[in-house]
Design an enzyme around this catalytic site. Structure first.
Site, PDB file in Angstrom:
ATOM      1  N   SER A 138       0.769  -1.091  -0.012  1.00  0.00           N
ATOM      2  CA  SER A 138      -0.043  -0.047  -0.230  1.00  0.00           C
ATOM      3  C   SER A 138       0.818   1.013  -0.213  1.00  0.00           C
ATOM      4  O   SER A 138       2.162   1.127   0.403  1.00  0.00           O
ATOM      5  CB  SER A 138      -0.849  -0.026   1.244  1.00  0.00           C
ATOM      6  OG  SER A 138      -1.555   1.212   1.514  1.00  0.00           O
ATOM      7  N   TYR A 151      -2.269  -0.779  10.464  1.00  0.00           N
ATOM      8  CA  TYR A 151      -2.248  -0.749   8.927  1.00  0.00           C
ATOM      9  C   TYR A 151      -0.886  -0.298   8.497  1.00  0.00           C
ATOM     10  O   TYR A 151      -0.134  -0.975   7.897  1.00  0.00           O
ATOM     11  CB  TYR A 151      -3.450  -0.017   8.286  1.00  0.00           C
ATOM     12  CG  TYR A 151      -3.708  -0.307   6.891  1.00  0.00           C
ATOM     13  CD1 TYR A 151      -4.362  -1.445   6.370  1.00  0.00           C
ATOM     14  CD2 TYR A 151      -2.991   0.355   5.857  1.00  0.00           C
ATOM     15  CE1 TYR A 151      -4.392  -1.829   5.038  1.00  0.00           C
ATOM     16  CE2 TYR A 151      -3.214   0.241   4.547  1.00  0.00           C
ATOM     17  CZ  TYR A 151      -3.852  -0.769   3.962  1.00  0.00           C
ATOM     18  OH  TYR A 151      -4.124  -1.194   2.678  1.00  0.00           O
TER      19      TYR A 151
HETATM   20  P1  NAD Z   1     -11.342  -6.374  -0.232  1.00  0.00           P
HETATM   21  O1  NAD Z   1     -11.921  -6.038   1.229  1.00  0.00           O
HETATM   22  O2  NAD Z   1     -12.088  -6.223  -1.406  1.00  0.00           O
HETATM   23  O3  NAD Z   1     -10.765  -7.820  -0.224  1.00  0.00           O
HETATM   24  C1  NAD Z   1     -10.033  -8.325   0.885  1.00  0.00           C
HETATM   25  C2  NAD Z   1     -10.093  -9.700   0.611  1.00  0.00           C
HETATM   26  O4  NAD Z   1      -9.192 -10.353   1.876  1.00  0.00           O
HETATM   27  C3  NAD Z   1     -11.283 -10.435   0.627  1.00  0.00           C
HETATM   28  O5  NAD Z   1     -11.387 -11.425  -0.400  1.00  0.00           O
HETATM   29  C4  NAD Z   1     -11.665 -10.855   2.041  1.00  0.00           C
HETATM   30  O6  NAD Z   1     -12.461 -12.070   2.132  1.00  0.00           O
HETATM   31  C5  NAD Z   1     -10.080 -11.196   2.326  1.00  0.00           C
HETATM   32  N1  NAD Z   1      -9.791 -11.345   3.784  1.00  0.00           N
HETATM   33  C6  NAD Z   1      -9.970 -10.753   4.688  1.00  0.00           C
HETATM   34  N2  NAD Z   1      -9.729 -11.155   5.747  1.00  0.00           N
HETATM   35  C7  NAD Z   1      -9.498 -12.518   5.620  1.00  0.00           C
HETATM   36  C8  NAD Z   1      -8.781 -13.622   6.372  1.00  0.00           C
HETATM   37  N3  NAD Z   1      -8.668 -13.447   7.597  1.00  0.00           N
HETATM   38  N4  NAD Z   1      -8.585 -14.761   5.610  1.00  0.00           N
HETATM   39  C9  NAD Z   1      -8.560 -14.879   4.421  1.00  0.00           C
HETATM   40  N5  NAD Z   1      -9.154 -13.621   3.544  1.00  0.00           N
HETATM   41  C10 NAD Z   1      -9.443 -12.496   4.178  1.00  0.00           C
HETATM   42  O7  NAD Z   1     -10.127  -5.266  -0.094  1.00  0.00           O
HETATM   43  P2  NAD Z   1      -9.266  -4.622  -1.162  1.00  0.00           P
HETATM   44  O8  NAD Z   1      -9.168  -3.453  -1.159  1.00  0.00           O
HETATM   45  O9  NAD Z   1      -9.352  -5.710  -2.405  1.00  0.00           O
HETATM   46  O10 NAD Z   1      -7.631  -5.168  -0.383  1.00  0.00           O
HETATM   47  C11 NAD Z   1      -6.996  -6.143  -0.895  1.00  0.00           C
HETATM   48  C12 NAD Z   1      -5.400  -5.737  -0.581  1.00  0.00           C
HETATM   49  O11 NAD Z   1      -5.062  -4.500  -1.152  1.00  0.00           O
HETATM   50  C13 NAD Z   1      -5.299  -5.619   1.053  1.00  0.00           C
HETATM   51  O12 NAD Z   1      -4.020  -6.074   1.597  1.00  0.00           O
HETATM   52  C14 NAD Z   1      -5.590  -4.123   1.138  1.00  0.00           C
HETATM   53  O13 NAD Z   1      -4.621  -3.544   2.406  1.00  0.00           O
HETATM   54  C15 NAD Z   1      -4.554  -3.643   0.046  1.00  0.00           C
HETATM   55  N6  NAD Z   1      -4.949  -2.130  -0.324  1.00  0.00           N
HETATM   56  C16 NAD Z   1      -6.000  -1.923  -0.735  1.00  0.00           C
HETATM   57  C17 NAD Z   1      -6.199  -0.433  -1.061  1.00  0.00           C
HETATM   58  C18 NAD Z   1      -7.427   0.192  -1.399  1.00  0.00           C
HETATM   59  O14 NAD Z   1      -7.533   1.378  -1.498  1.00  0.00           O
HETATM   60  N7  NAD Z   1      -8.408  -0.706  -1.624  1.00  0.00           N
HETATM   61  C19 NAD Z   1      -5.003   0.369  -1.292  1.00  0.00           C
HETATM   62  C20 NAD Z   1      -4.006  -0.209  -1.038  1.00  0.00           C
HETATM   63  C21 NAD Z   1      -3.825  -1.540  -0.441  1.00  0.00           C
END
Ligand code: NAD
Length: 256
Positions: A138, A151
Site C-alpha cells: 500500500s 495498518y
Molecule cells: P477487499 O475487502 O475488497 O478484499 C479483501 C479480501 O481479503 C477479501 O477477499 C476478503 O475475504 C479477504 N480477507 C479478509 N480477511 C481475511 C482473512 N482473515 N483470511 C482470508 N481472507 C481474508 O479489499 P481490497 O481493497 O481488495 O484489499 C486487498 C489488499 O489490497 C489488502 O491487502 C489491502 O490492504 C490492499 N490495499 C487496498 C487499497 C485500497 O484502496 N482498496 C489500497 C492499498 C492497498
C-alpha cells in the site's frame, strides 16, 4: 498464453484487488487457487471469474489454516509458481482507543500471513528454478496516515519482508515484489468511510474528496484492473530483473 502451465495462489481473492489479480492470471492461462471469505454465491462467482478456480477458505490470521491451504495447493494444483499475498483488512481509530484485538488481527492478516505462505512456497519455487511472489502492500508501506497505526505498521512491515525474501532467493529465478496502490475503489475503502467520518467528524463526501482523494494528486481512484495488470507484468519474463521493488500505483501520492 503467457501464464500457461503456471499455478497461482491468490489470498483474499473473493473481492476487490485479489479477485482482479486472480482473474488476470487465469485469463493469461494460469491455474488459480483463490482464498478469502464470502457467502457461497460470492465464492462461486469469484471462482467463475478466475477461470473455474480452486478455492480454499483458510483464515489468514491462523497459521495452521494457512499451512492447510498451501498443502491443498500442492495436492490440487501440483505446486505453486506464483504466490500473491493480498488478503488484508483495515481498521481506523486513534491509537489510544485502538482495540488490541484489531491490532493483532491486522498484523496477522496483513503481514504474518505472507510469512506463513512464503516460507511454504519458496522450497518448491527453488526446485523449479522459477517463482513470483507478489505482495499487495500500500502507499501506507511508504508513508503514514493518522488513525491507521496497525495498518501502517503492517504495510511497512510487508515492504521490508519482501526485500529480505527477494535477496534470499535472488539467484533462484524467483522474484519478490510489492505493489503499493493508493486508494483503490473496493469494499475495503468503502467500509472505512463511516469510521473516518466518525473519527474526523466529516460527511461522506468530505471523506471521499478531502481525505481519500486529497492524498492522490491525480484526484482519481486506482482501479483493480490496473493493479492486476501490474501483477501480471511482474509475472512476465520482462520483469525478471525487478525484485525487491515496491511499485507505487498511487496517482502521485508518495511523490509529494
Ligand atoms: P477487499 O475487502 O475488497 O478484499 C479483501 C479480501 O481479503 C477479501 O477477499 C476478503 O475475504 C479477504 N480477507 C479478509 N480477511 C481475511 C482473512 N482473515 N483470511 C482470508 N481472507 C481474508 O479489499 P481490497 O481493497 O481488495 O484489499 C486487498 C489488499 O489490497 C489488502 O491487502 C489491502 O490492504 C490492499 N490495499 C487496498 C487499497 C485500497 O484502496 N482498496 C489500497 C492499498 C492497498
Amino acid at each position: 498464453m503467457m501464464m500457461q502451465g503456471k499455478r497461482a495462489v491468490v489470498t483474499g481473492a473473493t473481492s476487490g484487488i485479489g479477485l482482479a489479480i486472480a482473474k488476470a492470471l487465469a485469463d493469461a492461462g494460469a491455474r488459480v487457487m483463490i482464498n478469502g471469505f464470502g457467502d457461497a454465491a460470492q465464492i462461486a462467482a469469484a471462482r467463475g471469474e478466475a477461470g473455474d478456480a480452486l478455492y480454499h477458505g483458510a483464515d489468514m490470521s491462523k497459521p495452521a489454516e494457512i499451512a492447510a491451504m498451501m498443502a491443498a495447493a500442492q495436492d490440487q494444483l501440483g505446486g505453486v509458481d506464483i504466490l500473491v499475498n493480498n488478503a488484508g483488512i483495515q481498521f481506523v481509530s486513534p491509537v489510544e482507543d485502538f482495540p488490541a484485538e484489531k491490532w493483532d488481527a491486522i498484523l496477522a492478516i496483513n503481514l504474518s500471513s505472507a510469512f506463513h505462505t512464503t516460507r511454504l512456497a519458496v522450497p518448491g519455487m527453488k526446485t523449479a528454478g522459477w517463482g513470483r511472489i507478489i505482495n499487495t502492500a500500500s502507499a501506507h508501506s511508504l508513508v503514514a496516515s493518522p488513525f491507521k497505526s496497525a495498518y501502517v505498521a503492517a504495510k511497512h512491515g510487508i515492504a521490508g519482508f519482501t526485500k529480505a525474501v527477494a535477496l534470499e532467493v535472488a539467484t533462484d529465478g524467483i522474484t519478490a515484489n510489492c505493489i503499493s496502490p493508493g486508494y483503490v475503489w473496493t469494499p475495503l475503502v468503502e467500509k472505512q468511510i463511516p469510521d473516518t467520518m466518525a473519527a474526523r467528524g466529516l460527511s461522506r463526501e468530505q471523506v471521499i474528496e478531502d481525505v481519500l482523494l486529497k492524498a492522490q494528486p491525480t484526484r482519481q481512484f486506482v482501479t483493480v484492473e490496473q493493479v492486476a495488470a501490474t501483477a501480471l507484468f511482474l509475472c512476465s519474463d520482462a520483469a525478471s530483473q525487478i525484485t525487491g521493488a515496491n511499485i507505487s500505483m498511487d496517482g502521485g501520492w508518495t511523490a509529494a
